[in-house]
Write a protein that holds these residues in place. Sequence first.
Motif, PDB file in Angstrom:
ATOM      1  N   UNK A  99       0.901  -1.258  -0.049  1.00 52.67           N
ATOM      2  CA  UNK A  99      -0.017   0.016  -0.090  1.00 52.67           C
ATOM      3  C   UNK A  99       0.989   1.219  -0.098  1.00 52.67           C
ATOM      4  N   UNK A 117       1.372   5.340   0.276  1.00 52.64           N
ATOM      5  CA  UNK A 117       0.938   6.650   1.258  1.00 52.64           C
ATOM      6  C   UNK A 117      -0.068   7.339   0.611  1.00 52.64           C
ATOM      7  N   UNK A 118       0.142   7.488  -0.758  1.00 53.35           N
ATOM      8  CA  UNK A 118      -1.297   8.007  -1.313  1.00 53.35           C
ATOM      9  C   UNK A 118      -2.410   7.294  -1.413  1.00 53.35           C
ATOM     10  N   UNK A 120      -7.301  14.290   1.871  1.00 51.90           N
ATOM     11  CA  UNK A 120      -6.710  15.568   2.101  1.00 51.90           C
ATOM     12  C   UNK A 120      -7.327  16.784   2.035  1.00 51.90           C
ATOM     13  N   UNK A 176      -3.420   5.877   1.369  1.00 50.02           N
ATOM     14  CA  UNK A 176      -3.896   6.223   2.790  1.00 50.02           C
ATOM     15  C   UNK A 176      -4.331   7.462   2.501  1.00 50.02           C
ATOM     16  N   UNK A 177      -3.413   8.431   2.390  1.00 52.89           N
ATOM     17  CA  UNK A 177      -4.002   9.874   2.084  1.00 52.89           C
ATOM     18  C   UNK A 177      -4.472  10.337   0.903  1.00 52.89           C
ATOM     19  N   UNK A 235      -4.077  14.558  10.144  1.00 49.16           N
ATOM     20  CA  UNK A 235      -5.120  14.440   8.708  1.00 49.16           C
ATOM     21  C   UNK A 235      -6.256  13.522   8.799  1.00 49.16           C
ATOM     22  N   UNK A 236      -5.939  12.269   9.505  1.00 47.56           N
ATOM     23  CA  UNK A 236      -7.137  11.259   9.279  1.00 47.56           C
ATOM     24  C   UNK A 236      -8.170  11.641  10.557  1.00 47.56           C
ATOM     25  N   UNK A 242      -3.730  -0.004   9.248  1.00 45.19           N
ATOM     26  CA  UNK A 242      -2.755   0.771  10.194  1.00 45.19           C
ATOM     27  C   UNK A 242      -3.648   0.682  11.540  1.00 45.19           C
TER      28      UNK A 242
END
Lengths: 436, 142
Positions: free
Chosen positions: B1, B3-4, B12, B6-7, B64-65, B119
């Motif tokens: 996976x 990072x893009x 964002x 996840x975010x 952010x999350x 995560x």
Amino acid sequence: MSNTSSSSPPPLVPPVACVCNEQVGAGPFDPRRLRQDFPILALTVHGDKTLAYLDNAATTQKPASVVCVLCEYYQACNANVHRSIHYLGEQATQRFEEARKKIQRFIGAPSERSVIFTRGTTESINVVASAWGRRSLKPGDEIVLTGMEHHSNLVPWQLVAKETGARLKFVPVLDDGTLDLEAYERLLKGRVRMAAFTHISNVLGTVNPVKRMTALAHAAGALVLVDAAQSVPNRPVSVTDLDCDFLAFSGHKMLGPTGIGVLYGRLEVLERMEPFLTGGEMISRVTLEDSTWADLPQKFEAGTPHVSGAIGLGVAVDYLQRVGMETIRDYDERLARYAIGRLEQIPGVRIFGRAPERSGAVSFEVEGVHPHDLAQFIDRDGIAIRAGHLCAQPLMKRLGVPAVSRASVYFYNLEEELDRLAQSILKAKEFFRHGS
Amino acid sequence: MEVDDLYQDILLDHFKHPRHFQPLADGEVLVDEENPTCGDHIRLTARVENGRIADVRFDGKGCAISLASASMMSERMPGLTPDEARRRIADYVAFMRGEKELDEGTLGDLAALAGVRQFPLRVKCATMSWHAMDKALKKLGV
């Protein structure tokens, strides 16, 4: 390890220990060469990213000799200690006690009886807070702590203060991340029975003047506990030189296994203390109604100890001494200053802790990027740092932030890893930029 | 996976421009939630009119999350009855914990938070505001 084919019978004799052909001691200090002793540092993560492990204040990696001795112990030496009268029992006991002697010499303790194996710093401090504090503290007595303590040197004292009616006093942290020593001297004028402080802040990297602080506390009639979790791993520490009454540290932060740590205690203080945990190993004579305690150090080592862990810690100490504690101290400090230099070039980065004498831990914040987002983002580049309150919530409050990011280096880290850290932080800043 | 994943952009966007985010007056705060492991902090207020949630607003600080999930939550709640809201919250929390699957229609832009499920340390960030909303309903006695 053994290379037997599937058809050959299993060996009757336990396999001989792996031969760890380590680089340490093979020439002058060279971190690049020493990295070969740490197989984990060659890992690639998230596909093809070389690991940059910058979380050493949380736990360090282990050299091959430490990993191997654990394996070898369980294959060729395992037995219970101090009770089993047979070949393995004697081997295990001898090696366990040898490890204690290594640690005694490493921290300059006058006697091996003053070296108690615990699970780690947290347990070591709990032993003192509980076994000394509960019996010795009276209502109105004072315990002096500082505003930069890890929760492990705060919460046990809160509990014992509640139980005994003792009061906690705190040495404030100044803006540069050092302690307010004038305030400390004023606090010592009270009914202080114990001063407990960290040698090095796990957040700020500040090296506190613990020798002077110890002398001042003794002059005020108080005992002294030094939390050395962040100092014993990376510089020479001598309990004789410091003259402290207790010193607590963890094995896993100094190349050793997890689950093993040390409490050093001054003999005459330990002798007056009642045990912490009770049961097997720590007794002398037991009847149905009453018991008497074993001599030091067994009085404080109830139950079967972490034998392999202690032996592993002894091997870790051997390794550290071959690198040299002064060498590690100087290298860590130089690398930390290099890290600060790189981070300061990034607009919006704020460093916490400007003490003149510092360790390898560097905490910072990046404007607009929450520490957890930062840690998660740069992890994808193979960079491991810590984010959060770092078990120091009161200090976070003092710094005015909910959490920080922390890069912490050790003697096997390289400048180029910190260059990668800086580059990755720049990318993260761009990625999370507000209002874009 | 990656990072893009996840975010994702939509996450964002909610983080950078959180909806229904505005400083609350102390008097109107119904729930004050903190996640001690990371220091995230959210304060929330809600109003119920004619048996339906009319308004959800929040302020605070977070990753952010946590901010994006709070923003998405604040868009979801208005118009629901308290019971409907509680069901949505329970479904979402179960989804984040990997205990339940939700179809795309139910998820909508919450699908952007699906990556968080991989995560475990971050699941709390994604559910904190939803738990806060549940508490707010309790506080309102509805």
